[in-house]
Design an enzyme around this catalytic site. Structure first.
Site, mmCIF file in Angstrom:
data_model
loop_
_atom_site.group_PDB
_atom_site.id
_atom_site.type_symbol
_atom_site.label_atom_id
_atom_site.label_comp_id
_atom_site.label_asym_id
_atom_site.label_seq_id
_atom_site.Cartn_x
_atom_site.Cartn_y
_atom_site.Cartn_z
ATOM 1 N N CYS A 1 7.109 8.892 -7.752
ATOM 2 C CA CYS A 1 7.902 7.679 -7.987
ATOM 3 C C CYS A 1 7.273 6.932 -9.159
ATOM 4 C CB CYS A 1 7.995 6.816 -6.730
ATOM 5 S SG CYS A 1 6.419 6.183 -6.119
ATOM 6 N N CYS B 254 4.743 2.909 -3.055
ATOM 7 C CA CYS B 254 5.826 2.668 -2.084
ATOM 8 C C CYS B 254 6.502 3.969 -1.681
ATOM 9 C CB CYS B 254 6.852 1.679 -2.641
ATOM 10 S SG CYS B 254 6.158 0.075 -3.087
ATOM 11 N N ARG B 255 7.485 4.423 -2.462
ATOM 12 C CA ARG B 255 8.322 5.548 -2.038
ATOM 13 C C ARG B 255 7.570 6.862 -1.903
ATOM 14 N NH1 ARG B 255 12.481 4.709 -6.746
ATOM 15 N NH2 ARG B 255 10.506 4.031 -7.662
ATOM 16 N N SER B 256 6.814 7.248 -2.935
ATOM 17 C CA SER B 256 6.225 8.602 -2.867
ATOM 18 C C SER B 256 5.117 8.733 -1.823
ATOM 19 C CB SER B 256 5.794 9.109 -4.246
ATOM 20 O OG SER B 256 4.801 8.305 -4.824
ATOM 21 N N ASP C 203 14.336 1.743 -5.199
ATOM 22 C CA ASP C 203 12.977 1.200 -5.212
ATOM 23 C C ASP C 203 12.914 -0.052 -4.330
ATOM 24 O OD1 ASP C 203 10.525 0.193 -5.803
ATOM 25 O OD2 ASP C 203 10.754 0.317 -7.983
ATOM 26 N N ASN D 218 3.627 4.880 -7.278
ATOM 27 C CA ASN D 218 2.875 5.653 -6.260
ATOM 28 C C ASN D 218 2.236 4.743 -5.203
ATOM 29 O OD1 ASN D 218 0.057 7.988 -6.122
ATOM 30 N ND2 ASN D 218 1.964 8.063 -5.012
HETATM 31 P P1 4NP Z 1 7.227 2.785 -6.158
HETATM 32 O O1 4NP Z 1 7.541 1.214 -6.238
HETATM 33 O O2 4NP Z 1 7.591 3.390 -7.498
HETATM 34 O O3 4NP Z 1 8.129 3.271 -5.071
HETATM 35 O O4 4NP Z 1 5.752 2.937 -5.840
HETATM 36 C C1 4NP Z 1 7.011 0.383 -7.235
HETATM 37 C C2 4NP Z 1 5.717 -0.052 -7.163
HETATM 38 C C3 4NP Z 1 5.205 -0.901 -8.126
HETATM 39 C C4 4NP Z 1 6.021 -1.306 -9.177
HETATM 40 C C5 4NP Z 1 7.329 -0.849 -9.262
HETATM 41 C C6 4NP Z 1 7.821 -0.003 -8.294
HETATM 42 N N1 4NP Z 1 5.515 -2.187 -10.163
HETATM 43 O O5 4NP Z 1 6.270 -2.562 -11.076
HETATM 44 O O6 4NP Z 1 4.324 -2.555 -10.117
#
Ligand code: 4NP
Length: 162
Positions: free
Chosen positions: A15, A20-22, A132, A18
């Site tokens: 993702c 949240c989703r992954s 997201d 790294n």
């Molecule tokens: P992820 O979510 O891609 O599912 O881990 C996010 C985590 C952090 C951010 C964006 C999306 N960020 O902008 O810091």
């Protein structure tokens, strides 16, 4: 599942951050594979390095813990070129992640690249993206967990890797 003896299938979930989703998908896949005695190695990475070394977002940890899945020991890392030689599949969470992975792919590599919810690329990419949850509402992480959980069950049931 991958036709190469008893070697586990190696899957990298990707993702953006790294956190949240992954890592949620990694924890869920490991959990389901464990329960079903399915030979699988899962890891996860982000396309960005914003959160390298950090534990998953507290909301992601809590959403997984509600179903008895502990992702708190995981630590964020960024996708690297070597990943294309270490995994059978790299599965991205959304269209942007997929584009990033495809753009980084070396000319020659054996690893297959696709979307977590549609590894074979049979559907329009925007319909098969995992939204997201990072900037989402309070229930976004539970929604995300459900999406990932059913996606992981389908993935393991598809014999996709044969
Ligand atoms: P992820 O979510 O891609 O599912 O881990 C996010 C985590 C952090 C951010 C964006 C999306 N960020 O902008 O810091």
């Amino acid at each position: 599942m991958n036709g190469s003896g008893n070697r586990p299938v190696r899957i990298l979930l990707v993702c953006l951050g790294n956190i949240c989703r992954s890592p949620m998908a990694e924890g869920i896949l490991r959990h389901l594979a464990n329960m079903e005695n399915f030979p699988l190695e899962a890891d996860s990475a982000g396309t960005a390095d914003y959160h390298t070394g950090e534990a998953p977002d507290r909301r992601a940890v809590d959403a997984c813990a509600d179903s008895g899945i502990d992702i708190s020991p995981l630590r964020a890392r960024q996708l690297v070129h070597a990943d294309f030689y270490c995994f059978d599949w790299i599965l991205a969470m959304d269209r942007n992640n997929l584009r990033h992975v495809q753009g980084m792919a070396p000319l020659e590599h054996a690893c297959r690249v696709g979307l977590f919810l549609d590894p074979g690329g049979r559907h329009p990419v925007e319909e098969r993206s995992v939204p997201d949850p990072y900037y989402g509402r309070a229930d976004a992480f539970h929604q995300c967990f459900q999406t990932l959980y059913s996606g992981a069950r389908i993935l393991l049931g598809q014999h996709l890797f044969s």
